[in-house]
Design a protein around this motif. Structure first.
Motif, PDB file in Angstrom:
ATOM      1  N   ARG A   1       3.802   9.717  -6.308  1.00 47.60           N
ATOM      2  CA  ARG A   1       4.805   9.829  -7.368  1.00 47.60           C
ATOM      3  C   ARG A   1       4.813  10.809  -8.524  1.00 47.60           C
ATOM      4  O   ARG A   1       5.322  11.746  -8.722  1.00 47.60           O
ATOM      5  CB  ARG A   1       5.402   8.602  -8.095  1.00 47.60           C
ATOM      6  CG  ARG A   1       6.721   8.696  -9.008  1.00 47.60           C
ATOM      7  CD  ARG A   1       7.142   7.397  -9.595  1.00 47.60           C
ATOM      8  NE  ARG A   1       8.310   7.480 -10.050  1.00 47.60           N
ATOM      9  CZ  ARG A   1       8.648   7.290 -11.332  1.00 47.60           C
ATOM     10  NH1 ARG A   1       7.836   7.167 -12.360  1.00 47.60           N
ATOM     11  NH2 ARG A   1       9.871   7.410 -11.882  1.00 47.60           N
TER      12      ARG A   1
ATOM     13  N   GLN B   1       8.914  16.906 -12.173  1.00 50.31           N
ATOM     14  CA  GLN B   1      10.153  16.714 -12.730  1.00 50.31           C
ATOM     15  C   GLN B   1      11.198  16.837 -11.640  1.00 50.31           C
ATOM     16  O   GLN B   1      12.546  16.667 -11.801  1.00 50.31           O
ATOM     17  CB  GLN B   1      10.585  17.634 -13.990  1.00 50.31           C
ATOM     18  CG  GLN B   1       9.645  17.186 -14.806  1.00 50.31           C
ATOM     19  CD  GLN B   1       9.796  18.227 -16.098  1.00 50.31           C
ATOM     20  OE1 GLN B   1      10.164  19.393 -15.988  1.00 50.31           O
ATOM     21  NE2 GLN B   1       9.912  17.482 -17.530  1.00 50.31           N
TER      22      GLN B   1
ATOM     23  N   THR C   1      16.144  11.178 -15.756  1.00 49.07           N
ATOM     24  CA  THR C   1      17.236  10.132 -16.051  1.00 49.07           C
ATOM     25  C   THR C   1      17.037   8.789 -16.282  1.00 49.07           C
ATOM     26  O   THR C   1      15.638   8.606 -16.077  1.00 49.07           O
ATOM     27  CB  THR C   1      18.087  10.312 -14.958  1.00 49.07           C
ATOM     28  OG1 THR C   1      17.485   9.688 -13.761  1.00 49.07           O
ATOM     29  CG2 THR C   1      18.580  11.817 -14.175  1.00 49.07           C
TER      30      THR C   1
ATOM     31  N   VAL D   1      16.366   2.238  -5.397  1.00 55.60           N
ATOM     32  CA  VAL D   1      15.534   2.769  -6.370  1.00 55.60           C
ATOM     33  C   VAL D   1      14.908   1.551  -7.232  1.00 55.60           C
ATOM     34  O   VAL D   1      13.589   1.501  -7.686  1.00 55.60           O
ATOM     35  CB  VAL D   1      16.394   3.733  -7.483  1.00 55.60           C
ATOM     36  CG1 VAL D   1      15.800   3.921  -8.486  1.00 55.60           C
ATOM     37  CG2 VAL D   1      16.654   5.006  -6.459  1.00 55.60           C
TER      38      VAL D   1
ATOM     39  N   GLY E   1      13.507   7.997 -14.130  1.00 57.99           N
ATOM     40  CA  GLY E   1      13.522   8.723 -12.918  1.00 57.99           C
ATOM     41  C   GLY E   1      12.645   9.848 -13.110  1.00 57.99           C
ATOM     42  O   GLY E   1      12.361  10.410 -14.333  1.00 57.99           O
ATOM     43  N   THR E   2      12.012  10.392 -12.051  1.00 59.59           N
ATOM     44  CA  THR E   2      11.207  11.654 -12.132  1.00 59.59           C
ATOM     45  C   THR E   2      11.624  13.016 -12.895  1.00 59.59           C
ATOM     46  O   THR E   2      11.082  13.612 -13.677  1.00 59.59           O
ATOM     47  CB  THR E   2      10.460  12.042 -10.679  1.00 59.59           C
ATOM     48  OG1 THR E   2      11.741  12.253  -9.953  1.00 59.59           O
ATOM     49  CG2 THR E   2       9.693  11.122 -10.182  1.00 59.59           C
ATOM     50  N   GLY E   3      12.964  12.928 -12.978  1.00 59.20           N
ATOM     51  CA  GLY E   3      13.870  14.115 -13.173  1.00 59.20           C
ATOM     52  C   GLY E   3      14.322  13.704 -14.867  1.00 59.20           C
ATOM     53  O   GLY E   3      15.045  14.434 -15.712  1.00 59.20           O
TER      54      GLY E   3
ATOM     55  N   GLN F   1      19.145  16.539  -8.681  1.00 59.32           N
ATOM     56  CA  GLN F   1      19.008  17.889  -8.912  1.00 59.32           C
ATOM     57  C   GLN F   1      19.521  18.664  -7.631  1.00 59.32           C
ATOM     58  O   GLN F   1      19.557  20.132  -7.168  1.00 59.32           O
ATOM     59  CB  GLN F   1      17.824  18.642  -9.113  1.00 59.32           C
ATOM     60  CG  GLN F   1      17.253  18.046 -10.362  1.00 59.32           C
ATOM     61  CD  GLN F   1      15.628  17.873 -10.623  1.00 59.32           C
ATOM     62  OE1 GLN F   1      14.994  18.322  -9.610  1.00 59.32           O
ATOM     63  NE2 GLN F   1      15.063  17.181 -11.808  1.00 59.32           N
TER      64      GLN F   1
ATOM     65  N   HIS G   1      14.459  12.622   2.695  1.00 55.58           N
ATOM     66  CA  HIS G   1      15.189  13.320   1.910  1.00 55.58           C
ATOM     67  C   HIS G   1      15.602  14.751   2.477  1.00 55.58           C
ATOM     68  O   HIS G   1      16.876  15.368   2.413  1.00 55.58           O
ATOM     69  CB  HIS G   1      14.514  13.670   0.530  1.00 55.58           C
ATOM     70  CG  HIS G   1      14.500  12.442  -0.283  1.00 55.58           C
ATOM     71  ND1 HIS G   1      13.590  11.509  -0.232  1.00 55.58           N
ATOM     72  CD2 HIS G   1      15.348  12.060  -1.196  1.00 55.58           C
ATOM     73  CE1 HIS G   1      13.969  10.731  -1.308  1.00 55.58           C
ATOM     74  NE2 HIS G   1      14.872  10.914  -1.716  1.00 55.58           N
TER      75      HIS G   1
ATOM     76  N   GLY H   1      17.122   6.320 -14.566  1.00 57.43           N
ATOM     77  CA  GLY H   1      16.987   5.575 -13.230  1.00 57.43           C
ATOM     78  C   GLY H   1      17.893   4.691 -12.927  1.00 57.43           C
ATOM     79  O   GLY H   1      19.368   5.285 -12.539  1.00 57.43           O
TER      80      GLY H   1
ATOM     81  N   SER I   1      13.798  15.692  -8.862  1.00 57.64           N
ATOM     82  CA  SER I   1      14.515  14.451  -8.678  1.00 57.64           C
ATOM     83  C   SER I   1      15.783  14.867  -7.971  1.00 57.64           C
ATOM     84  O   SER I   1      16.021  15.987  -7.822  1.00 57.64           O
ATOM     85  CB  SER I   1      15.134  13.745  -9.993  1.00 57.64           C
ATOM     86  OG  SER I   1      15.723  12.918  -9.911  1.00 57.64           O
TER      87      SER I   1
END
Length: 285
Positions: free
Chosen positions: A120, A125, A260, A247, A256-258, A130, A58, A262, A127
């Motif tokens: 994970r 949060q 969403t 994903v 998703g972690t944020g 962001q 990332h 996913g 992701s």
């Protein structure tokens, strides 16, 4: 050649005796690239062996995105100044960067569901959606969604920078303004509008591109520019698709972690178009 002579030959080949080796008063490779800072930026927050892969992938993607923004911003300025040939090289470079980003998902796909579960929960949060650089790229290319500014409100300097990109013409907006300067009759609400709003496909714009594609000899520069845009969006969509499939491979259809949805959230992005009329006319030609 004896073994001793061969080893001497290999040593001489491996290191040029004229190479500079004293860097007490000059800049070395690592200094120029600030490698001490870059290589010290990996700070896994778990004991998981696999988290280093996640962090580096990332971080490297963010570096590539920085270059994408550099090139797209410069291309926009060139188009505003009618320097189309200069913009073409920049747009080509963006497409090649996208190819590198697509390949990065192949590396991340070596992260199995079991591997990801080892760290994970530590992400909280945080992701990828962001990423303010990714948001800046989307805004620059024309996917204007003011709601996506919200995650950056806690960082005013970042928020204002991204908002400035939201509020100014996108790459496609500037291309259409150039189309107008080239004599095509485009409505005023295409050439001057609220740039923070999503662009809506327009029949007059579609007709203009139809004219370009129907007589490429006369409109060669515009044709070249249009095809660079299609190339860029094609690569971008492949990047989105590989992201979605990676994903799905790693977390299935979990959220998703944020927060969403996913994979479902990522699939919706595949329906978005930056340059809609350039795709529409392919059916009509």
């Amino acid at each position: 050649m004896s073994e001793k002579e061969n080893n001497t030959f290999l040593t001489e080949q491996a290191f040029d005796k004229d190479a500079h080796t004293d860097f007490r008063e000059s800049m070395i490779y690592g200094d120029y690239l600030q490698l001490d800072m870059i290589l010290d930026a990996q700070k896994p927050i778990s004991d998981s062996h696999d988290e280093m892969l996640f962090v580096i992938l990332h971080q490297s993607a963010e570096l590539w995105m920085k270059l994408v923004l550099h090139e797209v911003t410069a291309a926009i300025e060139c188009i505003k100044s009618d320097k189309i040939q200069s913009s073409l090289k920049m747009l080509s470079r963006v497409s090649r960067i996208q190819a590198q980003l697509i390949q990065s998902w192949d590396v991340l796909s070596t992260l199995t569901p079991a591997d990801y579960l080892t760290f994970r929960d530590k992400l909280g949060q945080a992701s990828g959606f962001q990423s303010y650089q990714y948001r800046s790229i989307e805004y620059s290319l024309g996917n204007k969604n003011p709601a996506m500014l919200s995650p950056h409100k806690h960082r005013p300097e970042i928020y204002e920078g991204v908002k400035a990109i939201l509020d100014r013409p996108s790459l496609y907006d500037e291309v259409l303004r150039f189309l107008g300067r080239r004599g095509f009759d485009l409505p005023q609400d295409v050439l001057e509008r609220d740039w923070s709003k999503p662009y809506q496909p327009n029949d007059a714009v579609k007709a203009a591109w139809h004219t370009v594609y129907s007589d490429t000899h006369t409109h060669w520069e515009l044709y070249e520019l249009a095809e660079k845009l299609v190339d860029l969006e094609d690569w971008f969509q492949q990047w989105r698709f590989r992201h979605m499939k990676t994903v799905e491979r790693v977390i299935g259809f979990k959220r998703g972690t944020g927060g969403t949805a996913g994979v479902s959230y990522l699939k919706k992005a595949l329906d978005l178009r930056f340059f809609p009329e350039l795709w529409m006319i392919r059916t009509e030609l």
